[in-house]
Design a protein around this motif. Structure first.
Motif, short mmCIF file in Angstrom:
data_model
loop_
_atom_site.label_atom_id
_atom_site.label_comp_id
_atom_site.label_asym_id
_atom_site.label_seq_id
_atom_site.Cartn_x
_atom_site.Cartn_y
_atom_site.Cartn_z
N GLU A 38 0.78 -1.24 0.00
CA GLU A 38 0.00 0.00 0.00
C GLU A 38 0.81 1.29 0.00
OE1 GLU A 38 1.00 -1.15 3.99
OE2 GLU A 38 -0.61 -2.16 2.95
N SER A 39 2.10 1.23 -0.19
CA SER A 39 2.92 2.45 -0.13
C SER A 39 3.43 2.91 -1.49
CB SER A 39 4.11 2.23 0.81
OG SER A 39 3.67 1.91 2.11
N ALA A 40 2.88 2.40 -2.56
CA ALA A 40 3.39 2.73 -3.90
C ALA A 40 3.34 4.23 -4.16
CB ALA A 40 2.61 1.98 -4.97
N GLU A 41 2.31 4.91 -3.69
CA GLU A 41 2.18 6.35 -3.96
C GLU A 41 3.25 7.17 -3.25
OE1 GLU A 41 -0.14 5.39 -0.30
OE2 GLU A 41 -0.08 4.52 -2.30
N ASP A 42 3.92 6.58 -2.25
CA ASP A 42 4.98 7.28 -1.52
C ASP A 42 6.36 7.12 -2.17
OD1 ASP A 42 3.11 7.98 0.40
OD2 ASP A 42 3.50 6.18 1.59
N TRP A 43 6.45 6.26 -3.18
CA TRP A 43 7.74 5.93 -3.78
C TRP A 43 8.47 7.15 -4.31
CZ3 TRP A 43 8.30 3.44 -9.20
CH2 TRP A 43 9.61 3.05 -9.42
N ALA A 44 7.77 8.02 -5.04
CA ALA A 44 8.41 9.20 -5.63
C ALA A 44 9.03 10.09 -4.55
CB ALA A 44 7.42 9.98 -6.47
N ALA A 45 8.35 10.21 -3.42
CA ALA A 45 8.82 11.09 -2.36
C ALA A 45 9.89 10.46 -1.48
CB ALA A 45 7.64 11.52 -1.48
N HIS A 46 9.79 9.14 -1.25
CA HIS A 46 10.65 8.49 -0.27
C HIS A 46 11.68 7.53 -0.86
CE1 HIS A 46 8.31 10.16 3.01
NE2 HIS A 46 7.22 9.75 2.39
N GLY A 47 11.44 7.03 -2.05
CA GLY A 47 12.34 6.05 -2.64
C GLY A 47 13.65 6.67 -3.11
N VAL A 48 14.70 5.85 -3.16
CA VAL A 48 15.98 6.34 -3.66
C VAL A 48 15.94 6.35 -5.19
CG1 VAL A 48 17.29 5.60 -1.64
CG2 VAL A 48 17.05 4.03 -3.57
N PRO A 49 16.75 7.21 -5.83
CA PRO A 49 16.79 7.26 -7.29
C PRO A 49 17.20 5.93 -7.89
CG PRO A 49 17.93 9.15 -6.33
CD PRO A 49 17.62 8.20 -5.20
N LYS A 50 16.74 5.68 -9.10
CA LYS A 50 17.08 4.48 -9.85
C LYS A 50 16.76 3.21 -9.08
CE LYS A 50 20.47 6.73 -12.76
NZ LYS A 50 21.83 6.80 -13.23
N SER A 51 15.63 3.23 -8.39
CA SER A 51 15.12 2.04 -7.71
C SER A 51 13.86 1.60 -8.44
CB SER A 51 14.80 2.35 -6.24
OG SER A 51 13.81 3.36 -6.15
N LEU A 52 13.38 0.42 -8.11
CA LEU A 52 12.12 -0.07 -8.65
C LEU A 52 11.20 -0.47 -7.51
CD1 LEU A 52 13.37 -2.29 -11.63
CD2 LEU A 52 12.27 -0.05 -11.77
N LEU A 53 9.91 -0.43 -7.78
CA LEU A 53 8.92 -0.83 -6.79
C LEU A 53 8.09 -1.97 -7.37
CD1 LEU A 53 7.01 1.22 -4.31
CD2 LEU A 53 5.65 -0.15 -5.86
N VAL A 54 7.92 -3.02 -6.59
CA VAL A 54 7.10 -4.16 -6.98
C VAL A 54 5.91 -4.22 -6.03
CG1 VAL A 54 6.98 -6.66 -7.26
CG2 VAL A 54 9.07 -5.42 -7.92
N GLN A 55 4.73 -4.14 -6.60
CA GLN A 55 3.49 -4.11 -5.82
C GLN A 55 3.13 -5.53 -5.36
OE1 GLN A 55 1.73 -0.93 -5.82
NE2 GLN A 55 0.45 -1.74 -4.21
N LYS A 56 2.81 -5.67 -4.07
CA LYS A 56 2.32 -6.95 -3.54
C LYS A 56 0.83 -7.05 -3.83
CE LYS A 56 5.38 -7.15 0.51
NZ LYS A 56 5.37 -7.15 1.97
N PRO A 57 0.30 -8.23 -4.11
CA PRO A 57 1.03 -9.47 -4.32
C PRO A 57 1.71 -9.46 -5.68
CG PRO A 57 -1.29 -9.83 -4.70
CD PRO A 57 -1.15 -8.40 -4.26
N TYR A 58 2.81 -10.16 -5.80
CA TYR A 58 3.56 -10.17 -7.05
C TYR A 58 3.89 -11.62 -7.43
CZ TYR A 58 7.33 -10.68 -3.68
OH TYR A 58 8.12 -11.10 -2.63
N ALA A 59 4.15 -11.80 -8.71
CA ALA A 59 4.62 -13.10 -9.20
C ALA A 59 6.14 -13.15 -9.02
CB ALA A 59 4.26 -13.26 -10.67
#
Length: 130
Positions: A88-109
Motif C-alpha cells: 500500500e505504499s506505492a504512492e509514496d515511492w516518488a517522495a521516499h524512494g531512492v533514485p534508480k530504484s524499482l517498486l514491486v506491488q504486492k502481491p507479485y509473481a
C-alpha cells in the motif's frame, strides 16, 4: 560460474520472506535475509562489499522502514540496486524512494521480483563487478 551474487532481502512477514527468498534463489541469487530494518542495516554494514542488491519491504514494523534502509544502504554503497516491495505504499515511492530504484506491488509473481532486481543489477553492471 563466478562468485555468488548476494542479495539482502528485508521482509518482516515470514510467509512473504519465504516467497521472496525462493523466487530470488530460483533465479540464481544467494540471499541473506533480515526481518527488521535494524537487522538489515547491521547486515549491510557488515557485508556491504559482498552485497550486490537490496530487496526490501517498505513497512517493517518498529524501527527503520524500507525507505530508511535503502537510503542508509546507498550512503554506504552509492549504486546498490534497490527494489521495494509494498502492498500500500506505492504512492509514496516518488517522495521516499531512492533514485534508480524499482517498486514491486504486492502481491507479485516471482518473475516480477526477479525481473526487477535483475534489471537493476544488469544496469549497474561494471560497477558491481569491481
Amino acid at each position: 560460474m563466478g562468485n555468488p551474487v548476494l542479495i539482502l532481502l528485508v521482509e518482516d512477514e515470514p510467509l512473504m520472506l519465504i516467497h521472496a527468498q525462493e523466487a530470488l534463489e530460483d533465479g540464481g541469487y544467494t540471499v541473506i535475509d533480515a526481518s527488521s530494518g535494524e537487522e538489515a542495516l547491521r547486515l549491510f554494514s557488515e557485508q556491504a562489499d559482498q552485497i550486490v542488491g537490496l530487496v526490501t519491504d517498505v513497512r517493517l514494523g518498529k524501527g527503520a522502514d524500507g525507505w530508511e534502509v535503502a537510503r542508509r544502504a546507498r550512503e554506504l554503497k552509492a549504486r546498490i540496486p534497490v527494489v521495494y516491495l509494498t502492498a500500500e505504499s506505492a504512492e509514496d515511492w516518488a517522495a521516499h524512494g531512492v533514485p534508480k530504484s524499482l517498486l514491486v506491488q504486492k502481491p507479485y509473481a516471482p518473475a516480477q521480483l526477479l525481473t526487477a532486481i535483475s534489471t537493476l543489477i544488469n544496469d549497474a553492471g561494471a560497477n558491481i563487478a569491481s
